[in-house]
Scaffold this motif. Structure first.
Motif, mmCIF file in Angstrom:
data_model
loop_
_atom_site.group_PDB
_atom_site.id
_atom_site.type_symbol
_atom_site.label_atom_id
_atom_site.label_comp_id
_atom_site.label_asym_id
_atom_site.label_seq_id
_atom_site.Cartn_x
_atom_site.Cartn_y
_atom_site.Cartn_z
ATOM 1 N N GLY A 1 0.836 -1.199 0.000
ATOM 2 C CA GLY A 1 0.000 0.000 0.000
ATOM 3 C C GLY A 1 0.869 1.246 0.000
ATOM 4 O O GLY A 1 2.026 1.214 -0.428
ATOM 5 N N GLU A 2 0.319 2.351 0.513
ATOM 6 C CA GLU A 2 1.065 3.607 0.543
ATOM 7 C C GLU A 2 1.828 3.721 1.860
ATOM 8 O O GLU A 2 1.245 3.571 2.938
ATOM 9 N N THR A 3 3.118 3.996 1.763
ATOM 10 C CA THR A 3 3.954 4.170 2.949
ATOM 11 C C THR A 3 4.312 5.638 3.123
ATOM 12 O O THR A 3 4.995 6.225 2.278
ATOM 13 N N VAL A 4 3.825 6.214 4.213
ATOM 14 C CA VAL A 4 4.177 7.572 4.623
ATOM 15 C C VAL A 4 4.500 7.495 6.110
ATOM 16 O O VAL A 4 3.722 6.927 6.884
ATOM 17 N N PHE A 5 5.649 8.044 6.509
ATOM 18 C CA PHE A 5 6.081 7.953 7.903
ATOM 19 C C PHE A 5 5.708 9.198 8.697
ATOM 20 O O PHE A 5 5.683 10.310 8.162
ATOM 21 N N ASP A 6 5.446 8.997 9.999
ATOM 22 C CA ASP A 6 5.268 10.143 10.874
ATOM 23 C C ASP A 6 6.626 10.578 11.429
ATOM 24 O O ASP A 6 7.671 10.036 11.035
ATOM 25 N N SER A 7 6.631 11.534 12.344
ATOM 26 C CA SER A 7 7.893 12.111 12.825
ATOM 27 C C SER A 7 8.748 11.133 13.613
ATOM 28 O O SER A 7 9.954 11.318 13.748
ATOM 29 N N LYS A 8 8.132 10.047 14.114
ATOM 30 C CA LYS A 8 8.889 9.042 14.876
ATOM 31 C C LYS A 8 9.421 7.919 14.000
ATOM 32 O O LYS A 8 10.284 7.155 14.415
ATOM 33 N N GLY A 9 8.880 7.787 12.783
ATOM 34 C CA GLY A 9 9.281 6.687 11.913
ATOM 35 C C GLY A 9 8.242 5.592 11.824
ATOM 36 O O GLY A 9 8.470 4.547 11.216
ATOM 37 N N ASP A 10 7.077 5.826 12.444
ATOM 38 C CA ASP A 10 5.961 4.880 12.337
ATOM 39 C C ASP A 10 5.103 5.231 11.120
ATOM 40 O O ASP A 10 5.157 6.352 10.613
ATOM 41 N N LEU A 11 4.303 4.279 10.694
ATOM 42 C CA LEU A 11 3.369 4.538 9.602
ATOM 43 C C LEU A 11 2.307 5.546 10.042
ATOM 44 O O LEU A 11 1.792 5.459 11.152
ATOM 45 N N LYS A 12 1.960 6.457 9.165
ATOM 46 C CA LYS A 12 0.891 7.406 9.490
ATOM 47 C C LYS A 12 -0.466 6.715 9.526
ATOM 48 O O LYS A 12 -1.362 7.129 10.255
#
Length: 381
Positions: free
Chosen positions: A348-359
């Motif tokens: 699927g779509e991978t976008v990270f948050d500021s910690k490195g987790d998936l949004k």
């Protein structure tokens, strides 16, 4: 004749020198991508599955051809075995740093990823875990830690909610294998279970090498819970469920992604049909590119996907995407591009948050029918 020979020698030397320069100019730059997982021990089948996913991606990219900064690049997989052991994990992490890898895909287990992450952080090398779910992994303040699966802070509650609302569980016993993964998942489950009004009758600990669970299970039988939550891997979760059935426990067995594998039917026997488990990612059959990936994997390796191979496959492509955007294979420049990742792949779509987790994490829930894994539900977090 002697005069002509002397006249030709500088020309020949010049031609040879030019040819050598041309060969060097066109020579591929070999860039190593590390992969770490347990290739020995009880979880070796899962570690190999992860490594296969990374290998498949690297082979595809090399076949298509990759040019970075005007130079042709050949990727090489630097695969290492951590045996799912924290000490071994730090040793192989240092080896990968010494090998000058551009990035690391791994580790599989949270108990290996967490101690190894400090070494990658110190070296400034991005680490993308395809399967480590303990929240602590990305809460250490490192700028190098990423994952492409949901966390136990999402997985534990999803499993507890399903148990309460779909299975009508009122009482539950909790058992964990004392690892960072198993204990973390069990604790997250327990917190949510209590908040939903479930009674937690006991919480026991075993270990990730155990083979005999009869003492714990006999005690739990006396407590007569509706369900048992087991935090651990399939190598122990399978025998745990099998022994529970042999002892005549009525309780449904609940488990996380470490247990939720294609091999569970063999490890648990007919007791697999008494298990409900969660997976910290989109179900393979629901992935947009899942069918095509499964076919490619089967053709290349001669057997079906075990579990996390699509996640390691995408993780390699995410690293290469960062290399392209950086126009460099320098680890620091690649790392600098990872936070801006927006990659659409098999999972699927991978976008990270500021910690490195998936949004946008996803939890899939399964049961087993005649030993075969069957999708129950997909929960978007």
């Amino acid at each position: 004749m002697t005069f002509k020979l002397h006249k030709l020698l500088p020309v020949s030397a010049a031609v040879m020198a030019f040819a050598a320069l041309s060969a060097n100019a066109s020579a591929d730059q070999v860039v190593k991508i590390g992969h770490v997982g347990p290739l020995t021990g009880g979880s070796a089948h899962l570690g190999k599955d992860n490594e296969n996913g990374a290998r498949l991606a690297i082979e595809e990219i090399n076949a298509k051809g990759l040019t970075i900064g005007g130079q042709k690049v050949t990727l090489a997989l630097d695969g290492q075995d951590d045996g799912a052991d924290p000490r071994q994990a730090t040793q192989v992490a240092q080896k990968l740093v010494d090998d000058k890898v551009v990035a690391v895909i791994g580790h599989l287990n949270s108990g290996a990823s967490i101690p190894a992450s400090k070494i990658y952080s110190d070296a400034g090398i991005v680490q993308i875990s395809p399967s480590s779910t303990n929240p602590t992994y990305t809460q250490q303040g490192f700028k190098t830690t990423y994952r492409v699966v949901a966390t136990d802070a999402q997985q534990g509650p999803a499993l507890a909610n399903y148990a309460a609302k779909s299975l009508n569980v009122k009482t539950v016993a909790v058992v964990d294998d004392s690892t960072a993964y198993g204990q973390g998942l069990a604790n997250e489950f327990e917190k949510t279970a209590k908040s939903l009004g479930m009674k937690v009758v006991s919480h026991d600990a075993t270990n990730d090498k155990a083979v005999d669970f009869r003492a714990i299970l006999t005690k739990i039988k006396g407590e007569n819970p509706d369900a048992i939550m087991y935090g651990g891997m399939d190598a122990t979760g399978g025998p745990f469920a099998k022994q529970a059935r042999q002892l005549g426990l009525r309780a449904k067995v609940l488990a996380g992604d470490g247990v939720c594998t294609e091999s569970l039917g063999q490890l648990a026997g007919t007791a697999a049909d008494n298990i409900v488990c969660s997976q910290a990612g989109m179900a393979l059959e629901r992935m947009e590119g899942g069918a095509a990936f499964s076919a490619k994997y089967q053709k290349r390796f001669g057997h079906p996907v075990e579990y996390d191979a699509p996640f390691t496959y995408d993780a390699v492509y995410i690293v290469v995407d960062a290399m392209k955007r950086a126009n460099s294979t320098d680890p620091a420049k690649v790392l600098a591009q990872i936070p801006g990742t927006d990659y659409k792949g098999v999972i699927g779509e991978t976008v990270f948050d500021s910690k490195g987790d998936l949004k946008h994490g996803v939890i899939s829930l399964y049961n087993y029918k005649a030993g075969k894994k069957s999708l129950l539900d997909v929960v978007k977090m």
